[in-house]
Design an enzyme around this catalytic site. Structure first.
Site, short mmCIF file in Angstrom:
data_model
loop_
_atom_site.label_atom_id
_atom_site.label_comp_id
_atom_site.label_asym_id
_atom_site.label_seq_id
_atom_site.Cartn_x
_atom_site.Cartn_y
_atom_site.Cartn_z
N ASP A 50 0.79 -1.24 0.00
CA ASP A 50 0.00 0.00 0.00
C ASP A 50 0.82 1.28 0.00
O ASP A 50 0.26 2.37 0.19
CB ASP A 50 -0.99 0.00 1.17
CG ASP A 50 -0.31 0.15 2.52
OD1 ASP A 50 0.93 0.20 2.56
OD2 ASP A 50 -1.02 0.22 3.54
N CYS A 108 -23.60 -6.72 2.63
CA CYS A 108 -23.76 -5.92 3.85
C CYS A 108 -25.24 -5.70 4.18
O CYS A 108 -25.58 -5.42 5.33
CB CYS A 108 -23.08 -4.56 3.67
SG CYS A 108 -21.28 -4.65 3.54
#
Length: 365
Positions: free
Chosen positions: A144, A200
């Site tokens: 990252d 979700c």
């Protein structure tokens, strides 16, 4: 057979993808998926809008390399495929366990063990050598620290989906995955992508749990309100409006991840051993941390991602936590920093002392 990294063999009866998956697992990756290099370009355009709105705060490096973030092909035009990889750091204990231990500092789960950048990158390089041995080609590896959109690429590769907190969620590993990407000029058949957010449902636990309300409309995080940003990336004074909400968090925040129901499927046994928590980082005493000079800080956090923020920023965070503690016993540890030459530390110490004295006054009434 062709030989791969450290004597691993690629059985020609396997497809190249199957061989890569097997080697990735051997190297410690819990998840591996394949997609086109340009599969997440829309996310790159979204982040440009996010930056233009100022949501990145003082993270100027995001703005500087925004053009590269739009698409991996903007950074490397020859990239054809992306291999998304996840390494588990699933915790064995409750990340919220220290919530009421106000004289101790809470450190994000990911930072309690070894530096993931080194562990993940080492494994990525080993997998890259394996791929080149099996199919000579050009490729590049990324953790990252590079301008690559790991989470959207991981979703496109089917590893998981981006939840309402914007972090990746996996059916098998919950929210506890460190991500890495290998870009290659090889044409590799893409896997089926994960469906964006459908898993979700109507759950809003991550949004409701955010101490500062940093997760806003369209499930975008305003970094300027996020405790992870404030304690790690931000190097100035922490705005007073967010200090009480920080509680005893001194490095990062796990709240939006910890409450996710999908974490009930995460197996701590699958975590890479390099990320097992160090005893001194699981529940550190604020009084002890406030005694650290620069040399002691570097010694304590050697090999830890926490070392990157430096001693002064950690002391600032610990002073805010001490001010929130309500413990008069921490006052002497705070007071020594009131005359610190760093104005950020001196201001945080003065604020913390005021908070402790105010609580003492209220209790005396």
């Amino acid at each position: 057979m062709e030989r791969g990294d450290k004597g691993s063999a690629v059985d020609k009866s396997q497809t190249l993808k199957e061989a890569i998956r097997a080697e990735a697992e051997r190297l410690g990756f819990a998840a591996c998926g394949f997609t086109r290099a340009d599969a997440a370009d829309s996310a790159g355009l979204d982040i440009r809008k996010w930056i233009e709105a100022g949501n990145h705060g003082t993270m100027g490096w995001m703005e500087t390399r925004a053009d590269h973030r739009v698409s991996p092909k903007a950074m490397w035009p020859d990239a054809r495929s992306a291999i998304a990889l996840g390494m588990s750091y699933a915790p064995a204990s409750d990340p919220m366990a220290l919530e009421n231990e106000t004289e101790r500092g809470r450190i994000s789960v990911y930072a309690q063990g070894g530096d993931y950048h080194k562990t993940v990158k080492k494994a990525l390089k080993a997998l890259a050598r394996f791929i080149v041995d099996a199919a000579p080609s050009e490729l590049k590896v990324f953790v990252d620290t590079a301008p690559v959109m790991e989470k959207p690429l991981a979703q496109a590769a089917g590893i998981g989906w981006q939840g309402k907190h914007t972090n990746l969620v996996s059916r098998e590993h919950g929210s506890w995955l460190f991500l890495g990407v290998i870009l290659t000029e090889l044409e590799l058949a893409p896997d089926a992508p994960a469906t964006d957010g459908i898993h979700c449902g109507t759950c809003t636990r991550c949004l409701d749990s955010c101490p500062t309300g940093a997760i806003g409309p369209e499930h975008r995080i305003d970094a300027r309100k996020c405790i992870s940003y404030l304690t790690i990336e931000h190097d100035g004074q922490i705005p007073e409006e967010f200090r009480e909400a920080m509680g005893n968090r001194i490095y990062g925040c796990d709240d939006c991840l910890a409450v996710c129901p999908w974490n009930s499927f995460a197996d701590a046994a699958a975590a890479n051993r390099a990320f097992l928590p160090r005893a001194e980082l699981t529940a550190p005493s604020l009084a002890d941390l406030l005694k650290l000079d620069d040399a002691a800080f570097r010694d304590m956090f050697a090999g830890s991602p926490i070392k990157r923020i430096g001693r002064d920023r950690l002391i600032r965070n610990c002073l805010i936590a001490a001010g929130n503690s309500g413990s008069g016993a921490l006052a002497p540890s705070v007071e020594v920093h009131v005359s610190d030459p760093d104005p950020v530390i001196a201001e945080a110490a003065a604020w913390a002392l005021d908070q402790l004295r105010m609580r003492d006054a209220i209790q005396a009434c």
